[in-house]
Motif scaffolding. Sequence first.
Motif, mmCIF file in Angstrom:
data_model
loop_
_atom_site.group_PDB
_atom_site.id
_atom_site.type_symbol
_atom_site.label_atom_id
_atom_site.label_comp_id
_atom_site.label_asym_id
_atom_site.label_seq_id
_atom_site.Cartn_x
_atom_site.Cartn_y
_atom_site.Cartn_z
ATOM 1 N N GLU A 90 0.855 -1.194 0.000
ATOM 2 C CA GLU A 90 0.000 0.000 0.000
ATOM 3 C C GLU A 90 0.885 1.236 0.000
ATOM 4 O O GLU A 90 1.860 1.306 0.741
ATOM 5 N N ALA A 91 0.567 2.186 -0.861
ATOM 6 C CA ALA A 91 1.332 3.424 -0.931
ATOM 7 C C ALA A 91 0.408 4.617 -0.738
ATOM 8 O O ALA A 91 -0.722 4.631 -1.239
ATOM 9 N N THR A 92 0.896 5.612 -0.008
ATOM 10 C CA THR A 92 0.178 6.878 0.187
ATOM 11 C C THR A 92 1.079 8.018 -0.242
ATOM 12 O O THR A 92 2.255 8.071 0.140
ATOM 13 N N VAL A 93 0.575 8.914 -1.092
ATOM 14 C CA VAL A 93 1.322 10.107 -1.485
ATOM 15 C C VAL A 93 0.547 11.339 -1.054
ATOM 16 O O VAL A 93 -0.698 11.352 -1.092
ATOM 17 N N LYS A 94 1.288 12.344 -0.614
ATOM 18 C CA LYS A 94 0.688 13.618 -0.217
ATOM 19 C C LYS A 94 1.320 14.712 -1.077
ATOM 20 O O LYS A 94 2.545 14.898 -1.059
ATOM 21 N N LEU A 95 0.495 15.373 -1.866
ATOM 22 C CA LEU A 95 0.950 16.401 -2.795
ATOM 23 C C LEU A 95 0.152 17.677 -2.574
ATOM 24 O O LEU A 95 -0.949 17.657 -2.018
ATOM 25 N N VAL A 96 0.721 18.765 -3.070
ATOM 26 C CA VAL A 96 -0.029 20.011 -3.211
ATOM 27 C C VAL A 96 -0.152 20.260 -4.705
ATOM 28 O O VAL A 96 0.845 20.512 -5.387
ATOM 29 N N VAL A 97 -1.379 20.139 -5.207
ATOM 30 C CA VAL A 97 -1.642 20.267 -6.632
ATOM 31 C C VAL A 97 -2.516 21.477 -6.876
ATOM 32 O O VAL A 97 -3.623 21.570 -6.328
ATOM 33 N N ASP A 98 -2.016 22.412 -7.679
ATOM 34 C CA ASP A 98 -2.761 23.644 -7.981
ATOM 35 C C ASP A 98 -3.226 24.335 -6.707
ATOM 36 O O ASP A 98 -4.353 24.831 -6.592
ATOM 37 N N GLY A 99 -2.340 24.343 -5.691
ATOM 38 C CA GLY A 99 -2.639 25.030 -4.439
ATOM 39 C C GLY A 99 -3.467 24.243 -3.452
ATOM 40 O O GLY A 99 -3.694 24.697 -2.327
ATOM 41 N N GLU A 100 -3.903 23.047 -3.824
ATOM 42 C CA GLU A 100 -4.736 22.225 -2.951
ATOM 43 C C GLU A 100 -3.955 20.995 -2.483
ATOM 44 O O GLU A 100 -3.289 20.325 -3.268
ATOM 45 N N ARG A 101 -4.048 20.716 -1.167
ATOM 46 C CA ARG A 101 -3.407 19.523 -0.613
ATOM 47 C C ARG A 101 -4.216 18.286 -1.014
ATOM 48 O O ARG A 101 -5.429 18.233 -0.818
ATOM 49 N N THR A 102 -3.513 17.292 -1.559
ATOM 50 C CA THR A 102 -4.176 16.086 -2.051
ATOM 51 C C THR A 102 -3.489 14.864 -1.463
ATOM 52 O O THR A 102 -2.254 14.778 -1.448
ATOM 53 N N ILE A 103 -4.303 13.927 -0.979
ATOM 54 C CA ILE A 103 -3.780 12.676 -0.427
ATOM 55 C C ILE A 103 -4.432 11.525 -1.174
ATOM 56 O O ILE A 103 -5.649 11.495 -1.369
ATOM 57 N N ALA A 104 -3.630 10.576 -1.601
ATOM 58 C CA ALA A 104 -4.164 9.403 -2.307
ATOM 59 C C ALA A 104 -3.468 8.149 -1.800
ATOM 60 O O ALA A 104 -2.247 8.150 -1.599
ATOM 61 N N THR A 105 -4.251 7.099 -1.600
ATOM 62 C CA THR A 105 -3.727 5.814 -1.147
ATOM 63 C C THR A 105 -4.198 4.724 -2.108
ATOM 64 O O THR A 105 -5.381 4.653 -2.443
ATOM 65 N N CYS A 106 -3.244 3.891 -2.542
ATOM 66 C CA CYS A 106 -3.581 2.806 -3.467
ATOM 67 C C CYS A 106 -2.783 1.557 -3.112
ATOM 68 O O CYS A 106 -1.689 1.637 -2.537
ATOM 69 N N GLU A 107 -3.339 0.416 -3.462
ATOM 70 C CA GLU A 107 -2.625 -0.844 -3.327
ATOM 71 C C GLU A 107 -2.023 -1.232 -4.674
ATOM 72 O O GLU A 107 -2.504 -0.807 -5.730
ATOM 73 N N GLY A 108 -0.993 -2.057 -4.607
ATOM 74 C CA GLY A 108 -0.361 -2.536 -5.828
ATOM 75 C C GLY A 108 0.310 -3.857 -5.603
ATOM 76 O O GLY A 108 0.352 -4.362 -4.472
ATOM 77 N N ASN A 109 0.859 -4.435 -6.669
ATOM 78 C CA ASN A 109 1.519 -5.736 -6.527
ATOM 79 C C ASN A 109 2.968 -5.606 -6.095
ATOM 80 O O ASN A 109 3.715 -6.577 -6.080
ATOM 81 N N GLY A 110 3.377 -4.402 -5.748
ATOM 82 C CA GLY A 110 4.714 -4.133 -5.248
ATOM 83 C C GLY A 110 4.836 -2.652 -4.968
ATOM 84 O O GLY A 110 3.929 -1.859 -5.301
ATOM 85 N N PRO A 111 5.940 -2.227 -4.351
ATOM 86 C CA PRO A 111 6.088 -0.805 -3.992
ATOM 87 C C PRO A 111 5.989 0.139 -5.175
ATOM 88 O O PRO A 111 5.348 1.195 -5.077
ATOM 89 N N VAL A 112 6.618 -0.202 -6.289
ATOM 90 C CA VAL A 112 6.617 0.703 -7.447
ATOM 91 C C VAL A 112 5.221 0.806 -8.045
ATOM 92 O O VAL A 112 4.737 1.904 -8.349
ATOM 93 N N ASN A 113 4.555 -0.328 -8.188
ATOM 94 C CA ASN A 113 3.210 -0.325 -8.744
ATOM 95 C C ASN A 113 2.248 0.458 -7.844
ATOM 96 O O ASN A 113 1.411 1.227 -8.331
ATOM 97 N N ALA A 114 2.374 0.297 -6.528
ATOM 98 C CA ALA A 114 1.504 1.017 -5.600
ATOM 99 C C ALA A 114 1.790 2.520 -5.626
ATOM 100 O O ALA A 114 0.860 3.340 -5.623
ATOM 101 N N ALA B 95 -3.658 10.845 -7.260
ATOM 102 C CA ALA B 95 -3.600 12.204 -6.728
ATOM 103 C C ALA B 95 -3.659 13.249 -7.835
ATOM 104 O O ALA B 95 -4.201 14.346 -7.635
ATOM 105 N N LEU B 96 -3.121 12.933 -8.994
ATOM 106 C CA LEU B 96 -3.014 13.916 -10.077
ATOM 107 C C LEU B 96 -4.135 13.833 -11.109
ATOM 108 O O LEU B 96 -4.437 14.820 -11.787
#
Length: 552
Positions: free
Chosen positions: A434-458, A466-467
């Motif tokens: 499971e990977a979680t990224v926290k970004l600020v996109v166009d001035g807005e804080r965005t958090i997204a969490t996804c599962e994957g079959n490995g760290p890179v895929n997640a 998020a984007l």
Amino acid sequence: MSPRTVPAGTPLGDDFHVYDTTLRDGAQREGVSYSVADKLAVARHLDALGVGYIEGGWPGAMPKDTEFFARAAAGELELRHAALVAFGATRKAGTTAADDPQVRALLDSQAPVVTLVAKSDRRHIERALRTDVAENCAMVADTVAFLTNEGRRVFLDAEHFFDGFRFDPDTALRVLDAAVTAGADVAVLCDTNGGMLPLGIAETVAQVKDRTGFRLGIHCQDDTGCAVANSVAAVQAGATHVQLTANGYGERAGNADLFAVVGNLVTKLNMPVLPDGAFSEMTRTSHALAEIANIAPDTHQAYVGVAAFAHKAGLHASAIKVDPELYNHMDPVDVGNGQRVLVTEMAGRASVELKGAELGLDLAGRPDAVSSVVATVKERESQGWSFEAADASLELLMRAALNDTGLDDGTVLPFAIESYRVLIENRGGEVVTEATVKLVVDGERTIATCEGNGPVNALDAALRAALSPSRPWLADVELSDFKVRLLAPQGAGETRGTDAVTRVLVESTDGAGSWTTVGVHGNVVEASWLALVDAVAYAGLREGAPVAATAG
């Protein structure tokens, strides 16, 4: 021995044969297994290139080859330039050609040309065939005469000719004489074991031509790494028929490469052996045939490899900037290839300017930007980065130096990276990432969490999640390849497994094109993240959106 030359642009026609044996000798390469549909596709590509003869295989001995000839005769293979050739052996000892089922199968193939293989080394005649020279010559003569009387054109492959000629030249020449006297058009001298060198090839071909006056061909294996040179040497010594395989495919070390030999004949010996306009299809054809064989194209293959006209040294680039011919033996466009400049730690200012021009960026009037790129590349390559296979990351770096990213400062991504996290959990034997990224996109804080079959895929999935709301075109972007290489740590004499610095190359595609980005770090996840962020930034560049420099 002086080269055989003709006026530029004069078609050689039947005066010179480019004979391809990819479908028979080339198919003997380890790992290659053509289906009948593959064989038909290969033949179409070769015919479109304009080779004179395509050897389709051994009908009667190989079921797939028998089917190939049957389907070709039924109309599935319409050749515009080439004649189809069936390959087989002479009649067996103690029988007649008419009664030999293998010889009959050659007729049944309906191929207009037949190539017969025959022993020409007395040791093989006596030990392998277990017959004598007289009977071997009778086998050759009877089979050739039978096939020519049935309306077939016949070529003779004199197997082990060079070894046999050195051991017993009279026997080797008797075999050729038996074939030609009976009606064979060409006596092909085969370096079956691939042990010859160019001077020996040239001397033997010249001697045989002087002693017989026969039309001679050449067939070379690459066991000494000299098959291409040996084939060209034979032509210079008088051979007018050359047997080749696409990309040098073949048994053991392979055969003489069609593209290298033809490239040399056309550009070095002034022999227009392909139809008008076909020479520029060499690179495309080579890669298409590699795809059918399911073999990655050889990047360093002469004439047609993607690195055949690639320049890395700064000294080369400085000269090429003045005149491309100073470090290219020919114009790569002539074979459908292109020149590339590689920017590495060896690069100087000229390399960076030329590479920028290749990428559509004008660095010539920006010495500050050139200096910045050169310094950054050298510093990063000392840390393990490599940009020669990652043009997308290099272009982002160059655009940052030019302040040409579409952003105000030209140095940051069109979003701010606050943090990311990757969790790997074993849930009763099932491994979940499971990977979680926290970004600020166009001035807005965005958090997204996804599962994957490995760290890179997640991580890739979370970054996209998020984007994507603000960048819907990301839905068309896919990660198509992922390569990891371990590098020795700073100061270490050798790579130490898990202590090593990791370099990651990520290839992405949007369906219309592909690009490669790079990331380097002691942590493989961070190296992957750097490459992924660059991949997204470059995707934005392709979409005309503001992008920025490499994230590393």
